[in-house]
Each structure stands twice: as C-alpha cells, then as structure tokens.
Design an enzyme around this catalytic site. Structure first.
Site, PDB file in Angstrom:
ATOM      1  N   SER A 259      -2.144   4.009   6.175  1.00  0.00           N
ATOM      2  CA  SER A 259      -1.476   5.518   6.023  1.00  0.00           C
ATOM      3  C   SER A 259      -0.389   5.314   5.183  1.00  0.00           C
ATOM      4  O   SER A 259       0.070   4.107   4.887  1.00  0.00           O
ATOM      5  CB  SER A 259      -1.328   6.169   7.303  1.00  0.00           C
ATOM      6  N   LYS A 260       0.330   6.547   4.774  1.00  0.00           N
ATOM      7  CA  LYS A 260       1.652   6.276   3.928  1.00  0.00           C
ATOM      8  C   LYS A 260       2.676   5.588   4.939  1.00  0.00           C
ATOM      9  O   LYS A 260       3.381   4.951   4.592  1.00  0.00           O
ATOM     10  CB  LYS A 260       2.249   7.648   3.540  1.00  0.00           C
ATOM     11  N   ARG A 261       2.838   6.001   6.381  1.00  0.00           N
ATOM     12  CA  ARG A 261       3.541   5.260   7.056  1.00  0.00           C
ATOM     13  C   ARG A 261       3.568   3.782   7.297  1.00  0.00           C
ATOM     14  O   ARG A 261       4.460   3.193   7.282  1.00  0.00           O
ATOM     15  CB  ARG A 261       3.486   5.992   8.382  1.00  0.00           C
TER      16      ARG A 261
END
Ligand code: GLU
Length: 499
Positions: A259-261
């Site tokens: 994910s982006k995180r």
C-alpha cells in the site's frame, strides 16, 4: 546472436502513466523486452492514456526515465515513432470509435442511454436482493433503429459490449492453462464512454490487433476481465495473441499487496518499490533488473547472477511462475552487491562520482579511480561509497581522542606505539601493503601487542574511523606525507590525554 528457433515476437509494454513507476512495471517491461530480443522480434511502448482525468505527463516522463535507467529500449513508441504511430492512445480516439461502431453494426455491442442515477438505483436493488450487480440490459433490448435514432438526435450515451447471456467462454493463459467462465458472470462492460473515449477493454484489444502483437505479457490484475477481452477479439474474428498474466508482488511479509503507507515506511528503511527512488538510493539498474527478473522467473534452481544479456539468452516463458512473489529487499542488497563487484573500476568510479558529490566530496576522477577498488568489495549500494570512502577526500580526519587509544592499552602506551610506527614508516620510500605490513607486524610483536591493537591505533589516526578498507592499501592511496602527519598528530593528541 539469436540462434533461437522461436518465431520473432511482437510484444508491447502498455502502461497507463497515472502514478510513479514501480517494480511491477519494470518487471513487465523487462520480460517483454527479453522475449523480443531473444527472438529477434520487436518491443513496443504504447502509452495507455485514455483516462485523461488520471493521466499525468510527469508520470510519463518518469516512466521513460526509469526504463532508460534500466537500459530497456523499445523499437517502436511515442518518442521513436514506428509504423503503427501514434503510440499514445489518446491520439487514436477515432480508430477505437470506428471499431466500436463496427461491433454495434455486427450486433456485438449496443448504445446505452441509462443515466448514472438509473444505474445507481439498479445497483441498489440488486444489492438488496443479494444478486450480482451488473447492467440490467435495458438498452440491450432497444430496437437498433431506435438506438441509432437517439444517437443521431444527440442523446448522451455510452457503448457497451454485448456479452452472450448463455454458455461459457474458455480462455488460455500460458502460465495457468485453460480458464472457463460462465458468460452470465461477465457484465456488459462499457467500451466507449459518453465523451467518446474508448476504455482499456476495447482500446488495448484494437491496438494489440492493429499493432500485430503476438504475445501479451501483462499484470494479473487483468485476469478477471480476460474473458471479456477474448470475447471482444473473437467478436471481431481476430486471432488472439498468446496471453501471459504475470504473478503479483506481495509485501515483504507476504501478507497482501503493497500500500502507499507501506511504501513510505520502506523509504525510511532505505528501500522503495519505485524505480527512481532505487536509483537515488544507490542501487544499480543491473542489480534491480536481476532481482526483479527472479521474482517470477527462474532459469534453473541455482543460477542467480544474470546480466541483461544473460537474461536475453536464457529467458523463457515456460519458466515464469504465476504464484505471488513476496518482495524481499535483502535479496536486492545481495544482487546489488554482486553487480557492484562485477563492474570494471572506471565504470564503478563513474557511477560513484555523483554520490560522492552529493555527500559533499569533490572526488576528483583520478583519486576516485584509486579509491574505488578499495571500497568495491565492501559496499552494497553506491550510496555506501562516500560513507566508506569519503575520508580519502578529507583534508583533516579529526579522530576522537578515545578512539586513538589501542584496545586494552593506556594513552601513553598507545602514543609510544604510534611514535615507533611513525619512525619506521618515515624511513620507507613509499607506504603500501608490501612495504609496510611486515614491519608493522614486527613492531607489534616487539611491543608485545596483538597486530590488531597497533593497527587499530593507526587506522583511527590515519582515517579518523574505526572501520576502513584494508589499512596499508588505504595508506598507499592517502600518501606517505599525509599518513605521517596524521600519525604525528595522533601522538600529540594521545600525549595530552590523562594516563
Ligand atoms: N494500461 C494497462 C495497465 O497499465 C496495460 C495492461 C496491458 O498490458 O494490457 O495496467
């Protein structure tokens, strides 16, 4: 070079530049490139920018830069042209519309006038009834003459593909074999939007056909709509390409997709899934290519070192693995180290140069070429270069006084040992491994010290660090005069210390 009996392929990499270029795209481009080069075929870059709202010109530039950095070149594409130009889908709008109209005329597609509100209501009802949400076929049932008239009258519409209601379709993926899907599970997908722009499902199929693509190597996110794509191609009566859907990448933990995180956390740890980040973190394109290639392909069960040329020779579709692959960054370090050690010194020095500069060192070429072989065996990334070898370019090293003290020794004993070393070294014409190592070992013995105790003092004195490349090779690069001045300085510092 190509002794491969396989027919030359035509393959394409067809990214949608909507975000940053990551490993997955690099790998898809790589496999396409390998197959093209191995068979003496062509590799095409096609920019799928039909979603103008999400298209980002900076992403396209980053994509092109990333591929250039990896050393993946294309035979046809937006910047190099080719017989099937244009290679931006946004410039091929009429071609898709013409093909969509042909599908309507052949009875394989239809105009749909349903408003967004009506479609939302239909979906709500279906959700309540717990039946699959799909288009309910209202406009599919309109008499073609009525639809044509409404289009003529300028009523807003989309074009939908008319998936058969009955029966099933069998498609074949080279890695997964045959996949059969009941047609009732395939929606009447929109293929042209109300603004007249085609969607991927139509645009890519039309282009693959017109561009004479023989093998489609793409991400497995397209597996769910793969049967639709085959329906579209078959509706036109075209020959299908060979389909190859690649494995997906999972987080390093193996649990789920990145994910982006996850990505920003990774960057903090000195890793990234984005190619331009990997470049600035000091990874070599050769290391990244080798690493990504093996996330989904293998040559045999033990060979792991591959250059791009090796891969062109050894790649084969049949050894692609469709299972998801967890991204393993320690392997990236491993491969990067191997490729760093595989580089010729002048080449590595050239690549290290910008990293030394970024770290604030004016690393002049000639000296960097001397320093490079000393750090080459010890660095994992180019960014490690200045950390390991920056002191070669410093005028002063300023070791901490306590680090000048030998292990289990007093400052006075250390000063004495350093002074005697100074005297012996000053008599040598040159200081290097051959001239200095034996006399220094002999000195340690005479003083009742372990070699490591004496070398530790000298290392701190000469490099200002407790870890460095081999001591006497390092001294050779630094030069006799500076080495002696630094040892002298260390003796003075030690003499000022208590005890
Ligand atoms: N534009 C599609 C994507 O970026 C391409 C898929 C394909 O290769 O056909 O996912």
């Amino acid at each position: 070079m190509n002794q491969n009996p396989i027919k030359p392929v035509r393959v394409r990499f067809a990214p949608s530049p909507t975000g940053r270029t990551h490993l997955g795209s690099g790998r898809t481009a790589l496999y396409n490139y390998l197959l093209a080069h191995q068979t003496g075929g062509q590799f095409i870059l096609r920019i799928e920018d039909t979603d103008q709202k999400r298209y980002n010109p900076e992403s396209e530039q980053e994509l092109i830069d990333s591929l250039h950095w990896l050393g993946i070149q294309w035979d046809e594409g937006p910047d190099v042209g080719g017989p099937h130009a244009p290679y931006h889908q946004s410039q091929r709008k009429e071609i898709y519309l013409e093909h969509a109209t042909r599908l309507v005329e052949m009875g394989h597609a239809y105009y749909c006038f349903c408003t967004a509100e009506r479609l939302a209501r239909v979906r709500q009802v279906q959700q309540k009834q717990k039946i699959p949400t799909r288009y309910d076929g209202t406009c599919r049932r309109l008499p073609p003459s009525e639809s044509a008239q409404r289009v003529k009258d300028g009523e807003s519409h989309v074009i939908r593909f008319k998936t058969p209601y009955e029966g099933s379709i069998t498609v074949r993926d080279r890695l997964r074999g045959e996949i059969t899907v009941e047609n009732e599970n395939i929606d009447d997908y929109i293929i042209v939007k109300s603004d007249g722009l085609a969607l991927y499902h139509l645009a890519a199929m039309v282009d693959d056909h017109l561009m004479d693509i023989s093998h489609v190597i793409r991400g497995s996110e397209w597996l769910p709509t793969f049967p639709l794509h085959a329906h579209i191609i078959r509706a036109f009566g075209w020959q299908e390409p060979d389909w190859i859907h690649l494995s997906i990448f999972l987080k390093p933990s193996g649990k789920g997709k990145m994910s982006k995180r996850d990505s920003s956390q990774l960057m903090k740890d000195g890793f990234s899934i984005y190619l331009t980040d990997l470049k600035s973190l000091g990874y070599l394109p050769e290391g990244v290519l080798n690493w990504t290639a093996l996330m989904g392909w293998s040559y045999d069960d033990h060979t792991e070192f591959f250059t791009l040329a090796d891969m062109v020779e050894k790649f084969s579709i049949d050894r692609l693995n469709p299972s998801p692959a967890a991204i393993n960054f320690s392997k990236l370090d491993h491969f990067n180290g191997l490729h760093i050690r595989n580089l010729a010194i002048p080449d590595l020095a050239n690549r290290l140069q910008p990293f030394f500069q970024a770290a604030g060192y004016e690393a002049e070429d000639e000296k960097l070429v001397q320093v490079t072989p000393l750090i080459q065996p010890r660095i994992v990334t180019l960014e490690d270069g200045p950390e390991m070898g920056g002191f070669f370019f410093e005028d002063e090293v300023n070791p901490k006084p306590e680090e000048l003290v030998g292990k289990n020794m007093t400052p006075a004993e250390s000063a004495e040992a350093a002074q005697q070393a100074f005297e012996i070294l000053s008599k040598l014409t040159q200081i290097n491994q051959e001239t200095a190592e034996d006399p220094m070992r002999a000195l340690a013995e005479k003083l009742g010290l372990k070699a490591g105790q004496l070398f530790g003092i000298l290392r701190s004195a000469v490099t200002g660090r407790t870890i460095s490349p081999p001591l006497f090779e390092t001294m050779a690069v630094i030069g006799k005069e500076t080495v002696l001045a630094r040892i002298h300085q260390a003796v003075e510092t030690l003499n000022k210390m208590e005890g």
